[in-house]
Design a protein around this motif. Structure first.
Motif, PDB file in Angstrom:
ATOM      1  N   PRO A  23       0.827  -1.205   0.000  1.00  0.00           N
ATOM      2  CA  PRO A  23       0.000   0.000   0.000  1.00  0.00           C
ATOM      3  C   PRO A  23       0.864   1.260   0.000  1.00  0.00           C
ATOM      4  N   SER A  24       0.528   2.171  -0.867  1.00  0.00           N
ATOM      5  CA  SER A  24       1.228   3.441  -0.935  1.00  0.00           C
ATOM      6  C   SER A  24       0.761   4.310   0.229  1.00  0.00           C
ATOM      7  N   PRO A  25       1.683   5.021   0.857  1.00  0.00           N
ATOM      8  CA  PRO A  25       1.251   5.886   1.960  1.00  0.00           C
ATOM      9  C   PRO A  25       0.350   7.033   1.481  1.00  0.00           C
ATOM     10  N   ARG A  26       0.312   7.260   0.162  1.00  0.00           N
ATOM     11  CA  ARG A  26      -0.516   8.337  -0.382  1.00  0.00           C
ATOM     12  C   ARG A  26      -1.985   7.955  -0.488  1.00  0.00           C
ATOM     13  N   PHE A  27      -2.292   6.653  -0.419  1.00  0.00           N
ATOM     14  CA  PHE A  27      -3.663   6.192  -0.646  1.00  0.00           C
ATOM     15  C   PHE A  27      -4.095   5.251   0.476  1.00  0.00           C
ATOM     16  N   ASP A  28      -5.386   5.241   0.746  1.00  0.00           N
ATOM     17  CA  ASP A  28      -5.931   4.371   1.782  1.00  0.00           C
ATOM     18  C   ASP A  28      -6.086   2.928   1.307  1.00  0.00           C
ATOM     19  N   SER A  29      -6.238   2.742  -0.007  1.00  0.00           N
ATOM     20  CA  SER A  29      -6.443   1.403  -0.553  1.00  0.00           C
ATOM     21  C   SER A  29      -6.067   1.398  -2.032  1.00  0.00           C
ATOM     22  N   LEU A  30      -5.937   0.213  -2.584  1.00  0.00           N
ATOM     23  CA  LEU A  30      -5.667   0.082  -4.015  1.00  0.00           C
ATOM     24  C   LEU A  30      -6.843   0.647  -4.816  1.00  0.00           C
ATOM     25  N   GLN A  31      -8.071   0.398  -4.349  1.00  0.00           N
ATOM     26  CA  GLN A  31      -9.243   0.946  -5.028  1.00  0.00           C
ATOM     27  C   GLN A  31      -9.192   2.471  -5.065  1.00  0.00           C
ATOM     28  N   VAL A  34      -6.576   3.567  -7.656  1.00  0.00           N
ATOM     29  CA  VAL A  34      -7.067   3.415  -9.021  1.00  0.00           C
ATOM     30  C   VAL A  34      -8.115   4.480  -9.333  1.00  0.00           C
ATOM     31  N   TYR A  35      -9.053   4.679  -8.421  1.00  0.00           N
ATOM     32  CA  TYR A  35     -10.090   5.686  -8.647  1.00  0.00           C
ATOM     33  C   TYR A  35      -9.482   7.073  -8.841  1.00  0.00           C
ATOM     34  N   LEU A  36      -8.570   7.455  -7.970  1.00  0.00           N
ATOM     35  CA  LEU A  36      -7.943   8.769  -8.099  1.00  0.00           C
ATOM     36  C   LEU A  36      -7.081   8.852  -9.356  1.00  0.00           C
ATOM     37  N   GLY A  37      -6.491   7.725  -9.748  1.00  0.00           N
ATOM     38  CA  GLY A  37      -5.749   7.688 -11.003  1.00  0.00           C
ATOM     39  C   GLY A  37      -6.665   7.910 -12.203  1.00  0.00           C
ATOM     40  N   LEU A  38      -7.852   7.302 -12.168  1.00  0.00           N
ATOM     41  CA  LEU A  38      -8.834   7.533 -13.233  1.00  0.00           C
ATOM     42  C   LEU A  38      -9.261   8.993 -13.270  1.00  0.00           C
ATOM     43  N   ARG A  40      -7.606  11.647 -12.163  1.00  0.00           N
ATOM     44  CA  ARG A  40      -6.501  12.477 -12.637  1.00  0.00           C
ATOM     45  C   ARG A  40      -6.328  12.328 -14.150  1.00  0.00           C
ATOM     46  N   THR A  41      -6.438  11.106 -14.649  1.00  0.00           N
ATOM     47  CA  THR A  41      -6.317  10.867 -16.089  1.00  0.00           C
ATOM     48  C   THR A  41      -7.418  11.600 -16.832  1.00  0.00           C
ATOM     49  N   TYR A  42      -8.645  11.491 -16.345  1.00  0.00           N
ATOM     50  CA  TYR A  42      -9.766  12.213 -16.940  1.00  0.00           C
ATOM     51  C   TYR A  42      -9.466  13.709 -16.982  1.00  0.00           C
ATOM     52  N   ASP A  43      -8.966  14.256 -15.884  1.00  0.00           N
ATOM     53  CA  ASP A  43      -8.684  15.685 -15.814  1.00  0.00           C
ATOM     54  C   ASP A  43      -7.635  16.092 -16.850  1.00  0.00           C
ATOM     55  N   ARG A  44      -6.569  15.319 -16.983  1.00  0.00           N
ATOM     56  CA  ARG A  44      -5.499  15.641 -17.928  1.00  0.00           C
ATOM     57  C   ARG A  44      -5.984  15.517 -19.377  1.00  0.00           C
ATOM     58  N   LEU A  45      -6.732  14.469 -19.688  1.00  0.00           N
ATOM     59  CA  LEU A  45      -7.228  14.267 -21.055  1.00  0.00           C
ATOM     60  C   LEU A  45      -8.309  15.288 -21.382  1.00  0.00           C
ATOM     61  N   ARG A  46      -9.135  15.607 -20.427  1.00  0.00           N
ATOM     62  CA  ARG A  46     -10.223  16.558 -20.632  1.00  0.00           C
ATOM     63  C   ARG A  46      -9.691  17.962 -20.910  1.00  0.00           C
ATOM     64  N   ALA A  47      -8.561  18.323 -20.295  1.00  0.00           N
ATOM     65  CA  ALA A  47      -7.975  19.648 -20.508  1.00  0.00           C
ATOM     66  C   ALA A  47      -7.650  19.855 -21.987  1.00  0.00           C
ATOM     67  N   LEU A  48      -7.145  18.827 -22.645  1.00  0.00           N
ATOM     68  CA  LEU A  48      -6.830  18.933 -24.075  1.00  0.00           C
ATOM     69  C   LEU A  48      -8.103  19.124 -24.896  1.00  0.00           C
ATOM     70  N   GLU A  49      -9.139  18.395 -24.539  1.00  0.00           N
ATOM     71  CA  GLU A  49     -10.420  18.495 -25.242  1.00  0.00           C
ATOM     72  C   GLU A  49     -11.088  19.844 -24.998  1.00  0.00           C
ATOM     73  N   ASP A  50     -11.046  20.317 -23.767  1.00  0.00           N
ATOM     74  CA  ASP A  50     -11.639  21.618 -23.447  1.00  0.00           C
ATOM     75  C   ASP A  50     -10.987  22.728 -24.255  1.00  0.00           C
ATOM     76  N   GLU A  51      -9.672  22.641 -24.406  1.00  0.00           N
ATOM     77  CA  GLU A  51      -8.931  23.629 -25.190  1.00  0.00           C
ATOM     78  C   GLU A  51      -9.429  23.641 -26.641  1.00  0.00           C
ATOM     79  N   LEU A  52      -9.638  22.477 -27.201  1.00  0.00           N
ATOM     80  CA  LEU A  52     -10.131  22.380 -28.576  1.00  0.00           C
ATOM     81  C   LEU A  52     -11.544  22.942 -28.690  1.00  0.00           C
TER      82      LEU A  52
END
Length: 175
Positions: A23-31, A34-38, A40-52
Motif C-alpha cells: 500500500p502506498s502511503p498516499r492512498f488508503d487502498s488500491l481501489q 485506481v479511482y484517483l488515477g482515473l 486524474r487521467t480524466y482531468d489531464r485528457l479533458r484539458a486537451l479536449e476543453d482547449e479544442l
C-alpha cells in the motif's frame, strides 16, 4: 508504441495482478489509488479536449449532444432519451439545448399528439460544425491516447467497461 519501456498495458496489468502490492502511503487502498488515477487521467485528457472545444465556443457535452444527433439523422431524438445517451450526466439538458438552439446548431420540435415531448435534431449548421471538428478532434484524441498501442487501447477499453458495468442501469447504451 506501448508504455513502460515497450511493454503493453496488458502485461503491466497482468504483472500487477500477480505481484503483491505494498500500500502506498498516499492512498488508503488500491481501489482509492485506481479511482484517483482515473480521475486524474480524466482531468489531464479533458484539458486537451476543453482547449479544442473552446475554439469553437462549445463544451464537450454540447459536442456530444451534436454527435449523438448526427448519428440519429434524419430522425430527431426526445430530450430525455438524448440525456440518457450522454457520456456523463447532464442535469440541465434543457439549458444546454437552449444554447445550441440559440446558435442554430440544433432545432426543437414538439409533437402535436403530446406537447410534453420535445424532440431535438441537428441542423445543417450543426452538421457543418461537427464536420469542421472532425479533423481537429482526431488530432486531439491522438494527443490524448496516441502513445498507447491498439492492443493497449483495446485492453483499457475492456477494463473500463468491466469497472463501469455494475454501476450502469440495465437499459444503458453503455452496457
Amino acid at each position: 508504441m506501448s508504455i513502460a519501456g515497450g511493454r503493453g498495458i496488458g502485461h503491466i496489468i497482468r504483472d500487477m495482478a500477480t505481484t503483491p502490492t505494498i500500500p502506498s502511503p498516499r492512498f488508503d487502498s488500491l481501489q482509492q489509488e485506481v479511482y484517483l488515477g482515473l480521475w486524474r487521467t480524466y482531468d489531464r485528457l479533458r484539458a486537451l479536449e476543453d482547449e479544442l472545444f473552446a475554439k469553437y465556443e462549445l463544451t464537450a457535452q454540447q459536442y456530444n449532444v451534436m454527435r449523438l444527433l448526427k448519428a440519429a439523422r434524419p430522425e430527431s431524438v426526445p430530450t430525455l432519451a438524448l440525456a440518457d445517451r450522454l457520456v456523463s450526466r447532464a442535469p440541465d439538458i434543457t439549458r444546454m439545448i437552449d444554447r445550441l438552439e440559440e446558435r442554430g446548431l440544433v432545432a426543437r420540435e414538439r409533437l402535436a399528439v403530446d406537447r410534453r415531448v420535445v424532440r431535438v435534431r441537428i441542423t445543417e449548421a450543426g452538421l457543418e460544425t461537427v464536420a469542421k471538428l472532425a479533423g481537429p478532434l482526431a488530432e486531439c484524441h491522438a494527443r490524448q491516447l496516441g502513445h498507447l498501442s491498439d492492443a493497449d487501447l483495446k485492453r483499457l477499453a475492456v477494463l473500463l467497461r468491466e469497472a463501469r458495468l455494475p454501476h450502469e442501469p440495465e437499459d444503458s447504451v453503455w452496457r
